[in-house]
Scaffold this motif. Structure first.
Motif, mmCIF file in Angstrom:
data_model
loop_
_atom_site.group_PDB
_atom_site.id
_atom_site.type_symbol
_atom_site.label_atom_id
_atom_site.label_comp_id
_atom_site.label_asym_id
_atom_site.label_seq_id
_atom_site.Cartn_x
_atom_site.Cartn_y
_atom_site.Cartn_z
ATOM 1 N N GLN A 75 0.857 -1.043 -0.011
ATOM 2 C CA GLN A 75 0.236 0.020 -0.003
ATOM 3 C C GLN A 75 0.764 1.215 0.028
ATOM 4 N N GLY A 76 2.023 1.219 0.634
ATOM 5 C CA GLY A 76 3.177 2.098 0.667
ATOM 6 C C GLY A 76 3.203 2.810 1.934
ATOM 7 N N ASN A 77 4.224 3.854 2.122
ATOM 8 C CA ASN A 77 4.588 4.258 3.549
ATOM 9 C C ASN A 77 3.539 4.591 4.142
ATOM 10 N N LYS A 78 3.496 3.944 5.413
ATOM 11 C CA LYS A 78 2.330 4.019 6.241
ATOM 12 C C LYS A 78 2.238 5.391 6.831
ATOM 13 N N THR A 104 1.544 4.594 -5.404
ATOM 14 C CA THR A 104 2.112 3.710 -6.678
ATOM 15 C C THR A 104 3.473 4.414 -7.082
ATOM 16 N N ASN A 105 4.189 3.425 -7.701
ATOM 17 C CA ASN A 105 5.359 4.170 -8.399
ATOM 18 C C ASN A 105 5.192 5.078 -9.691
ATOM 19 N N GLY A 106 4.593 6.234 -9.485
ATOM 20 C CA GLY A 106 4.229 7.000 -10.323
ATOM 21 C C GLY A 106 2.834 6.841 -10.810
ATOM 22 N N SER A 107 2.468 7.955 -11.306
ATOM 23 C CA SER A 107 0.774 8.053 -11.801
ATOM 24 C C SER A 107 0.724 6.944 -12.784
ATOM 25 N N GLN A 108 1.684 6.919 -13.679
ATOM 26 C CA GLN A 108 1.476 6.309 -14.812
ATOM 27 C C GLN A 108 1.168 4.579 -14.386
ATOM 28 N N SER A 109 1.978 4.051 -13.455
ATOM 29 C CA SER A 109 1.481 3.013 -13.197
ATOM 30 C C SER A 109 0.229 2.487 -12.231
ATOM 31 N N ALA A 110 -0.310 3.529 -11.646
ATOM 32 C CA ALA A 110 -1.749 3.816 -11.259
ATOM 33 C C ALA A 110 -2.737 3.601 -12.226
ATOM 34 N N THR A 255 11.301 10.801 -7.918
ATOM 35 C CA THR A 255 10.772 9.781 -7.099
ATOM 36 C C THR A 255 9.752 8.999 -7.342
ATOM 37 N N ARG A 256 9.179 9.088 -8.510
ATOM 38 C CA ARG A 256 8.137 8.129 -9.059
ATOM 39 C C ARG A 256 7.277 7.763 -7.994
ATOM 40 N N CYS A 257 6.526 8.729 -7.471
ATOM 41 C CA CYS A 257 5.494 8.691 -6.488
ATOM 42 C C CYS A 257 4.088 9.146 -6.878
ATOM 43 N N GLY A 258 3.161 8.209 -6.877
ATOM 44 C CA GLY A 258 1.818 8.540 -7.397
ATOM 45 C C GLY A 258 0.819 8.214 -6.293
ATOM 46 N N VAL A 259 -0.087 8.763 -5.844
ATOM 47 C CA VAL A 259 -1.123 8.635 -4.608
ATOM 48 C C VAL A 259 -2.573 8.533 -5.275
ATOM 49 N N VAL A 260 -3.085 7.074 -4.911
ATOM 50 C CA VAL A 260 -4.488 6.966 -5.305
ATOM 51 C C VAL A 260 -5.341 7.107 -4.307
ATOM 52 N N ILE A 261 -6.556 7.790 -4.424
ATOM 53 C CA ILE A 261 -7.546 8.099 -3.200
ATOM 54 C C ILE A 261 -8.824 7.519 -3.700
ATOM 55 N N ALA A 262 -9.258 6.696 -2.983
ATOM 56 C CA ALA A 262 -10.627 5.858 -3.501
ATOM 57 C C ALA A 262 -11.162 4.888 -2.449
ATOM 58 N N LYS A 263 -12.098 4.430 -2.584
ATOM 59 C CA LYS A 263 -12.735 3.625 -1.470
ATOM 60 C C LYS A 263 -12.097 2.404 -1.310
ATOM 61 N N PRO A 264 -12.197 1.938 0.012
ATOM 62 C CA PRO A 264 -11.186 0.882 0.551
ATOM 63 C C PRO A 264 -10.926 -0.330 -0.538
ATOM 64 N N GLY A 275 1.688 -5.181 -5.114
ATOM 65 C CA GLY A 275 2.468 -6.082 -4.525
ATOM 66 C C GLY A 275 3.148 -7.363 -5.490
ATOM 67 N N ILE A 276 2.282 -7.710 -6.349
ATOM 68 C CA ILE A 276 2.590 -8.621 -7.394
ATOM 69 C C ILE A 276 3.565 -7.934 -8.401
ATOM 70 N N ILE A 277 3.250 -6.741 -8.870
ATOM 71 C CA ILE A 277 4.354 -6.416 -9.919
ATOM 72 C C ILE A 277 5.466 -5.544 -9.519
ATOM 73 N N ASN A 278 5.379 -4.891 -8.190
ATOM 74 C CA ASN A 278 6.574 -4.297 -7.598
ATOM 75 C C ASN A 278 7.123 -4.592 -6.230
ATOM 76 N N LEU A 279 6.527 -5.462 -5.660
ATOM 77 C CA LEU A 279 6.667 -6.098 -4.184
ATOM 78 C C LEU A 279 6.150 -4.703 -3.498
ATOM 79 N N SER A 280 6.618 -3.280 -3.574
ATOM 80 C CA SER A 280 6.239 -2.258 -2.845
ATOM 81 C C SER A 280 6.678 -1.046 -3.654
ATOM 82 N N PRO A 281 5.810 0.059 -3.381
ATOM 83 C CA PRO A 281 6.232 1.377 -4.088
ATOM 84 C C PRO A 281 7.456 2.018 -3.439
ATOM 85 N N GLY A 282 8.280 2.724 -4.126
ATOM 86 C CA GLY A 282 9.481 3.395 -3.466
ATOM 87 C C GLY A 282 9.006 4.197 -2.358
#
Length: 415
Positions: A75-78, A104-110, A255-264, A275-282
């Motif tokens: 999910q990213g940095n808590k 996410t690792n940038g908005s593009q991956s999101a 930094t390749r950092c995207g943020v997704v805000i949505a329902k849980p 997790g499957i594609i990147n293990l975790s975001p940067g």
């Protein structure tokens, strides 16, 4: 070499790949190439000072070292997620908690995750609807399946001083059971258009009526980095909205950092994909942004440094363009945000891609407009009469680039 269908699709030519290759080529070419094409943000001295200050703080308090030396959860940095949720809840009174945010690792991956989560082959073969084309070049090739996108041609409002503005054509906007996701960028990349609050409200109602999410790509928008030049736009989110933010246009694309805000439920799906594609975001970008959240410099810098900087540069570039290209066939989309100007050469004698090649030979890189019409037929001549120009570079480069552009297009626009 034999590839799968997936391999064949993602190894062919793509507009976004050309854009990034041009960006790299321009950097390596140095003074020989003027880069007014890609989306590289300006290096604003005041922002550099802020980044350096918080990088030093992050090293002193070990948060940056921890980000470098440890995996975050998918999910990213808590810490950043928790503080961002509190900030958004307090600032806009949105019902936002940590479970509403994923990194996410940038908005593009999101976008890749979200488009393919809600559209593609399946029970009903859903598609992504862009209510207001032109739209971001990076969307075009991000579907795993072919023909994933439907674009809606805009209404064009003609304004004074050879300017114009696109609006959503609701009379021809068609939502049915084939649509799985509605997506808009705000401000719009490439045009600098800020879709109105009324248009956002109407799209939200339509999306809810058809049981599909509304995705708002807010990479240039509110609350950060706030490259919004109109005071009439207000931030929007509800539990049927997926809002995507980015650290890139703050001046932190590396930094390749995207943020997704949505329902849980959506956040869990995005986190699982991450997790499957990147293990975790940067973690470096979130650690740095978290320091800026703590002292409110993230919002303060967006409002008082970044927005005024780009607004000044936009108006300056418009003035230069209008003086350099006098033809009535030349029009500029009203600049309401982002770091681009969208230029329309009505009745252009050559295609936008031919113009791109001619300008490249002269040492100027722009982006052909036809890459920005996902899901729209190229039989509409307008798609081949426009280009995107980045005004974020130095004054000298922007002015010289405009002079090169004028030298090429003025003969083509003569009556």
């Amino acid at each position: 070499m034999t590839y799968s269908d997936f391999g064949n699709k993602f190894t062919r030519h793509a507009g976004i790949t050309q854009l990034m290759d041009d960006l790299d080529e321009g950097i390596r070419a140095g003074d020989e190439m003027i880069m007014l094409g890609g989306g590289n943000p300006a290096q604003i001295p005041e922002m550099t000072e802020i980044f350096e200050h918080h990088l030093r703080n992050g090293l002193d308090n070990k948060s940056l070292l921890s980000a470098l030396c440890n995996y975050d959860a998918p999910q990213g940095n808590k810490a950043f997620i928790s503080n961002l949720a509190e900030f958004l809840s307090n600032e806009f009174h949105w019902n936002i908690k940590s479970e509403n945010i994923a990194l996410t690792n940038g908005s593009q991956s999101a976008f890749f995750y979200l488009f393919n989560l809600f559209a593609g082959k399946g029970k009903n073969n859903k598609k992504v609807l862009f209510p207001l084309a032109p739209e971001y070049i990076g969307y075009e090739d991000s579907g795993i399946d072919e023909d994933l996108f439907i674009g809606n041609k805009p209404n064009i409002e003609y304004l004074d001083k050879r300017q114009f503005k696109y609006h959503v054509d609701f009379d021809h906007l068609h939502l049915d059971q084939s649509i799985g996701l509605v997506c808009v960028s705000r401000p719009t990349n490439p045009t600098g258009n800020v879709i109105t609050d009324d248009e956002i409200s109407k799209l939200s109602v339509l999306a809810k009526q058809h049981g599909v999410p509304l995705l708002i790509d807010n990479a240039y928008g509110l609350p950060f980095p706030n490259l919004v030049f109109t005071d009439e736009a207000t931030p929007f989110w509800d539990d049927n909205t997926i809002l995507c933010l980015s650290l890139s246009k703050l001046g932190l694309p590396g930094t390749r950092c995207g943020v997704v805000i949505a329902k849980p439920e959506t956040i869990k799906a995005v986190s699982n994909l991450s997790g499957i594609i990147n293990l975790s975001p940067g973690g470096v970008g979130p650690a740095l942004a978290n320091e800026m959240l703590k002292d409110n410099s993230l919002l303060d810098a967006s409002n008082n440094i970044i927005r005024p900087f780009y607004q000044r540069k936009s108006q300056q570039a418009i003035n230069w363009l209008q003086a350099a290209i006098p033809s009535t066939k030349f029009k500029i989309h009203k600049s309401e945000g982002a770091m681009f100007l969208w230029l329309w050469f009505e009745g252009l004698a050559i295609s936008d891609k031919e113009l791109y090649q001619a300008l490249k030979q002269k040492g100027l890189l722009i982006v052909p407009g036809s890459y920005f019409f996902p899901g729209v037929s190229n039989s509409w001549r307008h798609t081949q009469e426009c280009i995107r120009l980045n005004f974020a570079q130095s004054e000298a480069n922007v002015k010289q680039g405009i002079e090169i552009l004028a030298s090429v297009v003025n003969p083509l626009l003569e009556d």
